[in-house]
Design an enzyme around this catalytic site. Sequence first.
Site, PDB file in Angstrom:
ATOM      1  N   THR A 213      21.464 -47.917 -80.987  1.00  0.00           N
ATOM      2  CA  THR A 213      22.232 -46.992 -81.257  1.00  0.00           C
ATOM      3  C   THR A 213      23.201 -47.210 -81.802  1.00  0.00           C
ATOM      4  O   THR A 213      22.932 -48.392 -82.652  1.00  0.00           O
ATOM      5  CB  THR A 213      22.869 -48.457 -79.856  1.00  0.00           C
ATOM      6  OG1 THR A 213      21.901 -47.242 -78.931  1.00  0.00           O
ATOM      7  CG2 THR A 213      24.243 -47.423 -79.280  1.00  0.00           C
ATOM      8  N   ARG A 241      19.591 -39.679 -66.948  1.00  0.00           N
ATOM      9  CA  ARG A 241      19.567 -40.995 -67.045  1.00  0.00           C
ATOM     10  C   ARG A 241      20.943 -40.902 -67.842  1.00  0.00           C
ATOM     11  O   ARG A 241      20.866 -40.689 -69.131  1.00  0.00           O
ATOM     12  CB  ARG A 241      18.504 -41.999 -67.718  1.00  0.00           C
ATOM     13  CG  ARG A 241      18.766 -43.577 -67.337  1.00  0.00           C
ATOM     14  CD  ARG A 241      18.948 -43.562 -68.956  1.00  0.00           C
ATOM     15  NE  ARG A 241      18.971 -45.297 -69.248  1.00  0.00           N
ATOM     16  CZ  ARG A 241      19.456 -45.817 -70.541  1.00  0.00           C
ATOM     17  NH1 ARG A 241      20.418 -45.250 -71.359  1.00  0.00           N
ATOM     18  NH2 ARG A 241      20.029 -46.929 -70.530  1.00  0.00           N
ATOM     19  N   VAL A 242      22.136 -41.486 -67.502  1.00  0.00           N
ATOM     20  CA  VAL A 242      22.832 -42.045 -67.906  1.00  0.00           C
ATOM     21  C   VAL A 242      22.711 -43.728 -68.702  1.00  0.00           C
ATOM     22  O   VAL A 242      23.031 -44.541 -67.739  1.00  0.00           O
ATOM     23  CB  VAL A 242      24.295 -41.471 -67.555  1.00  0.00           C
ATOM     24  CG1 VAL A 242      25.949 -41.662 -68.227  1.00  0.00           C
ATOM     25  CG2 VAL A 242      24.197 -39.977 -67.733  1.00  0.00           C
ATOM     26  N   ASP A 244      24.873 -47.109 -70.983  1.00  0.00           N
ATOM     27  CA  ASP A 244      26.608 -48.066 -70.550  1.00  0.00           C
ATOM     28  C   ASP A 244      27.377 -47.437 -71.239  1.00  0.00           C
ATOM     29  O   ASP A 244      28.346 -47.114 -71.164  1.00  0.00           O
ATOM     30  CB  ASP A 244      26.183 -48.483 -70.878  1.00  0.00           C
ATOM     31  CG  ASP A 244      25.907 -49.354 -72.153  1.00  0.00           C
ATOM     32  OD1 ASP A 244      24.284 -48.187 -73.302  1.00  0.00           O
ATOM     33  OD2 ASP A 244      25.910 -50.119 -73.534  1.00  0.00           O
ATOM     34  N   THR A 264      25.725 -52.899 -77.932  1.00  0.00           N
ATOM     35  CA  THR A 264      24.344 -51.858 -77.827  1.00  0.00           C
ATOM     36  C   THR A 264      22.984 -52.573 -77.446  1.00  0.00           C
ATOM     37  O   THR A 264      23.416 -54.185 -77.338  1.00  0.00           O
ATOM     38  CB  THR A 264      23.584 -52.272 -78.945  1.00  0.00           C
ATOM     39  OG1 THR A 264      22.358 -51.688 -79.164  1.00  0.00           O
ATOM     40  CG2 THR A 264      23.804 -53.121 -80.378  1.00  0.00           C
ATOM     41  N   GLY A 267      20.855 -51.012 -71.025  1.00  0.00           N
ATOM     42  CA  GLY A 267      22.605 -49.687 -70.986  1.00  0.00           C
ATOM     43  C   GLY A 267      22.547 -50.624 -69.377  1.00  0.00           C
ATOM     44  O   GLY A 267      23.473 -50.608 -69.193  1.00  0.00           O
TER      45      GLY A 267
HETATM   46  N1  ASP Z   1      23.008 -48.953 -74.527  1.00  0.00           N
HETATM   47  C1  ASP Z   1      22.313 -47.999 -74.707  1.00  0.00           C
HETATM   48  C2  ASP Z   1      21.546 -47.023 -73.736  1.00  0.00           C
HETATM   49  O1  ASP Z   1      20.906 -47.791 -72.935  1.00  0.00           O
HETATM   50  C3  ASP Z   1      20.336 -48.364 -76.018  1.00  0.00           C
HETATM   51  C4  ASP Z   1      21.233 -48.998 -76.941  1.00  0.00           C
HETATM   52  O2  ASP Z   1      22.349 -49.375 -77.695  1.00  0.00           O
HETATM   53  O3  ASP Z   1      20.466 -49.271 -77.673  1.00  0.00           O
HETATM   54  O4  ASP Z   1      21.876 -46.278 -73.239  1.00  0.00           O
END
Ligand code: ASP
Length: 352
Positions: A213, A241-242, A244, A264, A267
Amino acid sequence: MRRGLGVMTVLAFAAILVAGCEPADTNAAPDAAPALDGVEYGLVIHGGAGTITRDDMTDEREAAYHAALQAALEAGYQVLEDGGTAVDAVIAAVVVMEDDSLFNAGRGAVFTSEGTNELDAAIMDGTDLQTGAVAGVRRIRNPIKLARLVMDESPHVLFAGEGAETFGRQFDVEEVDDDWFFTEHRWEALQRAQEQEGTSSNWRQEEDRMIGTVGAVARDQAGNLAAATSTGGMTNKRFGRVGDVPIVGAGTYASNRSCAISGTGHGEYFIRNVVSREICARMEHRGETLEEAAHAVVLEQLVDHGGSGGVIGIDRDGLITMTMNTPGMYRGHYLAGEEPFTAIYEDEGDGR
Ligand code: ASP
Protein backbone atom coordinates in the site's frame (compact mmCIF):
# COMPACT_ATOMS: atom_id res chain seq x y z
CA MET A 1 -39.34 24.91 16.57
CA ARG A 2 -37.74 25.63 13.21
CA ARG A 3 -38.89 29.24 13.36
CA GLY A 4 -37.46 29.68 16.84
CA LEU A 5 -34.11 28.31 15.69
CA GLY A 6 -34.22 30.63 12.66
CA VAL A 7 -34.63 33.67 14.87
CA MET A 8 -31.78 32.53 17.06
CA THR A 9 -29.58 32.02 14.00
CA VAL A 10 -30.32 35.55 12.75
CA LEU A 11 -29.56 36.95 16.19
CA ALA A 12 -26.32 35.02 16.35
CA PHE A 13 -25.20 36.35 12.96
CA ALA A 14 -26.23 39.89 13.97
CA ALA A 15 -24.11 39.57 17.11
CA ILE A 16 -21.14 38.46 15.04
CA LEU A 17 -21.58 41.39 12.62
CA VAL A 18 -21.95 43.90 15.47
CA ALA A 19 -18.84 42.54 17.10
CA GLY A 20 -17.12 42.89 13.73
CA CYS A 21 -15.56 39.45 13.87
CA GLU A 22 -15.82 36.29 11.81
CA PRO A 23 -16.46 32.76 13.03
CA ALA A 24 -13.09 31.21 13.87
CA ASP A 25 -11.70 28.53 11.58
CA THR A 26 -10.22 26.37 14.28
CA ASN A 27 -8.29 24.22 11.82
CA ALA A 28 -6.49 27.11 10.16
CA ALA A 29 -2.73 27.28 10.59
CA PRO A 30 -1.70 29.98 13.05
CA ASP A 31 -1.20 33.40 11.37
CA ALA A 32 2.10 34.23 12.98
CA ALA A 33 3.82 30.88 13.09
CA PRO A 34 5.93 30.44 16.20
CA ALA A 35 9.48 29.12 15.79
CA LEU A 36 9.17 25.54 14.52
CA ASP A 37 10.55 22.51 16.29
CA GLY A 38 10.62 20.69 12.97
CA VAL A 39 10.92 21.52 9.28
CA GLU A 40 9.13 24.35 7.50
CA TYR A 41 7.91 22.06 4.75
CA GLY A 42 8.42 18.53 3.50
CA LEU A 43 6.83 15.15 2.93
CA VAL A 44 7.01 11.59 4.21
CA ILE A 45 5.94 8.58 2.14
CA HIS A 46 5.44 4.84 2.56
CA GLY A 47 5.12 1.96 0.12
CA GLY A 48 3.70 -0.63 2.51
CA ALA A 49 4.73 -2.45 5.70
CA GLY A 50 5.16 -6.14 6.43
CA THR A 51 7.62 -9.00 6.77
CA ILE A 52 10.24 -7.46 4.56
CA THR A 53 13.59 -9.03 5.46
CA ARG A 54 17.07 -8.91 3.99
CA ASP A 55 16.92 -12.71 3.49
CA ASP A 56 14.03 -12.31 1.04
CA MET A 57 15.62 -9.45 -0.90
CA THR A 58 17.99 -9.24 -3.82
CA ASP A 59 20.25 -6.26 -4.47
CA GLU A 60 18.26 -5.52 -7.64
CA ARG A 61 14.91 -5.43 -5.82
CA GLU A 62 16.29 -3.26 -3.05
CA ALA A 63 17.69 -0.82 -5.59
CA ALA A 64 14.38 -0.78 -7.49
CA TYR A 65 12.43 0.08 -4.32
CA HIS A 66 14.86 2.83 -3.32
CA ALA A 67 14.65 4.32 -6.83
CA ALA A 68 10.83 4.17 -6.85
CA LEU A 69 10.57 5.82 -3.44
CA GLN A 70 13.07 8.48 -4.51
CA ALA A 71 11.02 9.27 -7.62
CA ALA A 72 7.85 9.69 -5.52
CA LEU A 73 9.67 11.91 -3.01
CA GLU A 74 11.01 14.13 -5.77
CA ALA A 75 7.56 14.54 -7.36
CA GLY A 76 6.01 15.59 -4.04
CA TYR A 77 8.91 17.77 -2.89
CA GLN A 78 8.96 19.71 -6.14
CA VAL A 79 5.37 20.81 -5.50
CA LEU A 80 6.24 21.98 -1.98
CA GLU A 81 9.43 23.74 -3.02
CA ASP A 82 7.49 25.65 -5.69
CA GLY A 83 5.07 26.89 -3.01
CA GLY A 84 2.30 24.40 -3.86
CA THR A 85 -0.16 22.94 -1.36
CA ALA A 86 0.27 19.89 0.83
CA VAL A 87 -2.73 18.37 -0.99
CA ASP A 88 -1.04 18.73 -4.38
CA ALA A 89 2.21 17.34 -3.00
CA VAL A 90 0.75 14.15 -1.53
CA ILE A 91 -1.24 13.51 -4.72
CA ALA A 92 1.91 13.94 -6.85
CA ALA A 93 3.85 11.46 -4.72
CA VAL A 94 1.06 8.86 -4.59
CA VAL A 95 0.43 9.01 -8.37
CA VAL A 96 4.07 8.06 -9.01
CA MET A 97 3.71 4.99 -6.77
CA GLU A 98 0.29 4.06 -8.21
CA ASP A 99 1.92 3.90 -11.63
CA ASP A 100 4.77 1.67 -10.42
CA SER A 101 3.92 -2.04 -10.36
CA LEU A 102 6.25 -2.58 -7.38
CA PHE A 103 3.53 -1.28 -5.07
CA ASN A 104 0.12 -2.63 -4.09
CA ALA A 105 -1.74 0.40 -5.42
CA GLY A 106 -2.90 1.37 -8.90
CA ARG A 107 -0.98 -0.70 -11.44
CA GLY A 108 0.51 -3.20 -8.96
CA ALA A 109 -2.73 -3.82 -7.03
CA VAL A 110 -3.20 -7.28 -5.50
CA PHE A 111 -5.91 -9.67 -6.74
CA THR A 112 -9.24 -10.44 -5.10
CA SER A 113 -10.44 -14.05 -4.66
CA GLU A 114 -12.21 -13.63 -8.04
CA GLY A 115 -8.96 -12.67 -9.78
CA THR A 116 -10.06 -9.04 -10.14
CA ASN A 117 -8.54 -5.85 -8.75
CA GLU A 118 -10.56 -3.57 -6.46
CA LEU A 119 -8.83 -0.40 -5.38
CA ASP A 120 -9.37 1.97 -2.45
CA ALA A 121 -7.95 5.48 -1.93
CA ALA A 122 -8.43 8.58 0.21
CA ILE A 123 -7.18 12.15 0.49
CA MET A 124 -7.67 14.54 3.42
CA ASP A 125 -6.91 18.25 3.68
CA GLY A 126 -5.91 19.27 7.20
CA THR A 127 -6.87 22.89 6.56
CA ASP A 128 -10.62 22.31 6.69
CA LEU A 129 -11.04 18.53 7.18
CA GLN A 130 -12.27 18.17 3.59
CA THR A 131 -11.97 14.54 2.52
CA GLY A 132 -12.51 12.45 -0.59
CA ALA A 133 -12.39 8.68 -0.83
CA VAL A 134 -13.21 5.84 -3.22
CA ALA A 135 -13.66 2.13 -2.50
CA GLY A 136 -13.67 -0.93 -4.72
CA VAL A 137 -12.99 0.80 -8.04
CA ARG A 138 -11.91 -1.55 -10.85
CA ARG A 139 -11.10 0.55 -13.88
CA ILE A 140 -9.46 3.71 -12.55
CA ARG A 141 -5.77 4.11 -13.32
CA ASN A 142 -5.10 6.51 -10.43
CA PRO A 143 -7.71 6.11 -7.67
CA ILE A 144 -6.13 8.95 -5.67
CA LYS A 145 -7.05 11.39 -8.46
CA LEU A 146 -10.65 10.19 -8.29
CA ALA A 147 -10.62 10.58 -4.48
CA ARG A 148 -9.49 14.16 -4.95
CA LEU A 149 -12.39 14.84 -7.30
CA VAL A 150 -14.79 13.43 -4.70
CA MET A 151 -13.30 15.94 -2.24
CA ASP A 152 -13.27 18.92 -4.59
CA GLU A 153 -16.29 18.35 -6.83
CA SER A 154 -18.92 16.54 -4.77
CA PRO A 155 -20.70 17.25 -1.48
CA HIS A 156 -19.88 13.70 -0.36
CA VAL A 157 -16.93 11.97 1.25
CA LEU A 158 -16.89 8.38 -0.05
CA PHE A 159 -18.06 6.80 -3.31
CA ALA A 160 -17.95 3.02 -3.88
CA GLY A 161 -17.73 0.70 -6.90
CA GLU A 162 -19.69 1.48 -10.06
CA GLY A 163 -21.00 4.73 -8.63
CA ALA A 164 -17.49 6.02 -8.04
CA GLU A 165 -16.58 5.19 -11.64
CA THR A 166 -19.73 6.84 -13.00
CA PHE A 167 -18.81 9.96 -11.02
CA GLY A 168 -15.26 9.85 -12.44
CA ARG A 169 -16.56 9.67 -16.01
CA GLN A 170 -18.12 13.12 -15.57
CA PHE A 171 -14.58 14.44 -15.18
CA ASP A 172 -12.89 12.26 -17.83
CA VAL A 173 -10.87 10.37 -15.24
CA GLU A 174 -8.55 7.93 -16.99
CA GLU A 175 -9.91 4.38 -17.14
CA VAL A 176 -7.85 1.30 -18.03
CA ASP A 177 -8.48 -2.35 -18.95
CA ASP A 178 -7.91 -5.29 -16.59
CA ASP A 179 -4.56 -5.92 -18.34
CA TRP A 180 -3.17 -2.71 -16.87
CA PHE A 181 -3.38 -4.25 -13.39
CA PHE A 182 -1.97 -7.68 -14.28
CA THR A 183 1.40 -8.37 -12.67
CA GLU A 184 2.90 -11.83 -12.42
CA HIS A 185 4.08 -11.48 -8.81
CA ARG A 186 0.61 -10.45 -7.58
CA TRP A 187 -1.01 -13.28 -9.52
CA GLU A 188 1.37 -15.79 -7.93
CA ALA A 189 0.61 -14.32 -4.50
CA LEU A 190 -3.09 -15.04 -5.14
CA GLN A 191 -2.31 -18.65 -6.10
CA ARG A 192 -0.27 -19.08 -2.90
CA ALA A 193 -3.01 -17.53 -0.76
CA GLN A 194 -5.64 -19.81 -2.29
CA GLU A 195 -3.47 -22.92 -1.86
CA GLN A 196 -2.97 -22.03 1.80
CA GLU A 197 -6.67 -21.45 2.40
CA GLY A 198 -8.02 -23.83 4.97
CA THR A 199 -4.58 -24.49 6.37
CA SER A 200 -3.63 -22.74 9.59
CA SER A 201 -2.49 -19.27 8.68
CA ASN A 202 0.77 -17.92 10.04
CA TRP A 203 2.34 -14.45 10.20
CA ARG A 204 4.24 -14.90 6.99
CA GLN A 205 1.16 -15.91 5.01
CA GLU A 206 -0.81 -12.96 6.34
CA GLU A 207 1.95 -10.56 5.39
CA ASP A 208 2.19 -11.94 1.88
CA ARG A 209 -1.36 -10.74 1.37
CA MET A 210 -0.92 -7.04 1.85
CA ILE A 211 2.55 -5.61 1.32
CA GLY A 212 2.76 -2.49 -0.79
CA THR A 213 0.00 0.00 0.00
CA VAL A 214 1.25 3.54 -0.65
CA GLY A 215 0.78 6.80 1.19
CA ALA A 216 2.11 10.31 1.67
CA VAL A 217 1.78 13.07 4.25
CA ALA A 218 3.00 16.63 3.82
CA ARG A 219 3.36 20.04 5.43
CA ASP A 220 3.49 22.93 2.95
CA GLN A 221 5.10 26.36 3.22
CA ALA A 222 1.84 27.83 4.56
CA GLY A 223 1.92 25.27 7.40
CA ASN A 224 -1.04 23.25 6.08
CA LEU A 225 -1.12 19.47 6.36
CA ALA A 226 -2.52 16.74 4.07
CA ALA A 227 -2.56 12.93 3.91
CA ALA A 228 -3.21 10.54 1.01
CA THR A 229 -3.30 6.73 0.85
CA SER A 230 -3.97 4.27 -2.00
CA THR A 231 -4.15 0.47 -2.07
CA GLY A 232 -5.27 -2.67 -3.82
CA GLY A 233 -6.20 -4.01 -0.38
CA MET A 234 -5.35 -7.58 0.60
CA THR A 235 -4.71 -10.54 -1.68
CA ASN A 236 -7.66 -12.95 -1.93
CA LYS A 237 -10.08 -10.45 -0.34
CA ARG A 238 -13.76 -11.11 -1.11
CA PHE A 239 -17.34 -9.97 -1.24
CA GLY A 240 -16.60 -6.30 -1.76
CA ARG A 241 -14.25 -6.13 1.23
CA VAL A 242 -13.19 -2.54 1.93
CA GLY A 243 -10.12 -1.90 4.06
CA ASP A 244 -9.01 0.97 6.26
CA VAL A 245 -7.53 3.18 3.55
CA PRO A 246 -10.74 4.95 2.43
CA ILE A 247 -12.20 4.99 5.96
CA VAL A 248 -11.45 8.47 7.25
CA GLY A 249 -9.64 8.28 10.57
CA ALA A 250 -8.60 4.64 10.09
CA GLY A 251 -5.96 4.57 7.33
CA THR A 252 -5.93 8.26 6.47
CA TYR A 253 -6.38 11.46 8.49
CA ALA A 254 -5.17 15.07 8.52
CA SER A 255 -5.91 18.07 10.72
CA ASN A 256 -3.89 21.26 11.07
CA ARG A 257 -4.65 21.07 14.79
CA SER A 258 -2.35 18.09 15.19
CA CYS A 259 -0.99 15.93 12.38
CA ALA A 260 -1.39 14.12 9.07
CA ILE A 261 -1.18 10.31 9.10
CA SER A 262 -1.17 7.58 6.43
CA GLY A 263 -1.22 3.96 7.53
CA THR A 264 -0.39 0.59 6.06
CA GLY A 265 -1.05 -2.85 7.47
CA HIS A 266 -3.87 -5.23 8.30
CA GLY A 267 -6.80 -2.95 7.55
CA GLU A 268 -9.40 -4.54 9.78
CA TYR A 269 -7.25 -3.74 12.84
CA PHE A 270 -6.65 -0.19 11.63
CA ILE A 271 -10.42 0.31 11.33
CA ARG A 272 -11.18 -1.17 14.77
CA ASN A 273 -8.51 0.98 16.39
CA VAL A 274 -9.28 4.09 14.27
CA VAL A 275 -5.50 4.35 14.04
CA SER A 276 -4.91 7.62 12.18
CA ARG A 277 -7.44 9.70 14.09
CA GLU A 278 -6.38 8.07 17.36
CA ILE A 279 -2.83 9.35 16.88
CA CYS A 280 -4.02 12.89 16.09
CA ALA A 281 -6.55 12.79 18.97
CA ARG A 282 -3.85 11.79 21.46
CA MET A 283 -1.87 14.85 20.38
CA GLU A 284 -4.90 17.13 20.64
CA HIS A 285 -6.37 15.88 23.88
CA ARG A 286 -3.45 14.44 25.81
CA GLY A 287 -0.74 16.79 24.61
CA GLU A 288 1.43 13.91 23.40
CA THR A 289 4.10 14.46 20.77
CA LEU A 290 3.57 12.86 17.36
CA GLU A 291 6.20 10.25 18.16
CA GLU A 292 4.67 9.42 21.55
CA ALA A 293 1.19 9.10 20.06
CA ALA A 294 2.34 6.98 17.10
CA HIS A 295 4.29 4.65 19.40
CA ALA A 296 1.36 4.26 21.79
CA VAL A 297 -1.03 3.35 18.97
CA VAL A 298 1.19 1.29 16.65
CA LEU A 299 3.64 -0.32 19.07
CA GLU A 300 1.25 -0.89 21.99
CA GLN A 301 -2.45 -0.67 21.11
CA LEU A 302 -2.23 -2.37 17.70
CA VAL A 303 0.24 -4.98 18.93
CA ASP A 304 -2.00 -5.82 21.90
CA HIS A 305 -4.85 -6.43 19.46
CA GLY A 306 -2.73 -8.46 17.05
CA GLY A 307 -2.68 -5.87 14.25
CA SER A 308 0.47 -5.56 12.15
CA GLY A 309 1.52 -2.49 10.19
CA GLY A 310 2.95 0.99 10.38
CA VAL A 311 2.26 4.68 9.90
CA ILE A 312 3.97 7.76 8.58
CA GLY A 313 3.12 11.19 9.97
CA ILE A 314 4.01 14.86 9.96
CA ASP A 315 2.69 17.35 12.50
CA ARG A 316 1.80 21.03 12.67
CA ASP A 317 5.32 21.81 13.94
CA GLY A 318 7.01 19.98 11.08
CA LEU A 319 8.07 16.95 13.14
CA ILE A 320 7.76 13.53 11.53
CA THR A 321 7.31 9.87 12.43
CA MET A 322 7.85 6.56 10.66
CA THR A 323 6.62 3.94 13.10
CA MET A 324 6.07 0.24 12.40
CA ASN A 325 5.54 -2.98 14.34
CA THR A 326 6.69 -5.09 11.37
CA PRO A 327 10.24 -6.02 10.27
CA GLY A 328 10.07 -3.50 7.43
CA MET A 329 8.22 -0.65 5.78
CA TYR A 330 9.17 0.88 2.43
CA ARG A 331 9.47 4.53 3.34
CA GLY A 332 11.18 7.85 2.80
CA HIS A 333 11.16 11.56 3.51
CA TYR A 334 12.27 14.73 1.80
CA LEU A 335 12.34 17.65 4.19
CA ALA A 336 13.33 21.28 3.56
CA GLY A 337 17.05 21.76 4.13
CA GLU A 338 17.78 18.01 4.07
CA GLU A 339 18.71 15.36 1.52
CA PRO A 340 16.02 12.81 0.59
CA PHE A 341 16.10 9.62 2.67
CA THR A 342 14.72 6.17 1.79
CA ALA A 343 14.70 2.97 3.84
CA ILE A 344 13.22 -0.54 3.89
CA TYR A 345 14.07 -2.40 7.11
CA GLU A 346 12.89 -1.44 10.58
CA ASP A 347 16.46 -1.19 11.93
CA GLU A 348 17.29 1.60 9.47
CA GLY A 349 15.18 3.99 11.56
CA ASP A 350 14.12 7.34 10.13
CA GLY A 351 17.56 8.59 9.08
CA ARG A 352 17.60 11.58 11.46
N1 ASP B 1 -4.26 -1.46 4.82
C1 ASP B 1 -4.48 -2.09 3.56
C2 ASP B 1 -5.80 -2.82 3.61
O1 ASP B 1 -6.06 -3.50 4.58
C3 ASP B 1 -3.40 -3.06 3.18
C4 ASP B 1 -1.98 -2.57 3.42
O2 ASP B 1 -1.77 -1.49 3.91
O3 ASP B 1 -1.04 -3.27 3.06
O4 ASP B 1 -6.54 -2.74 2.67
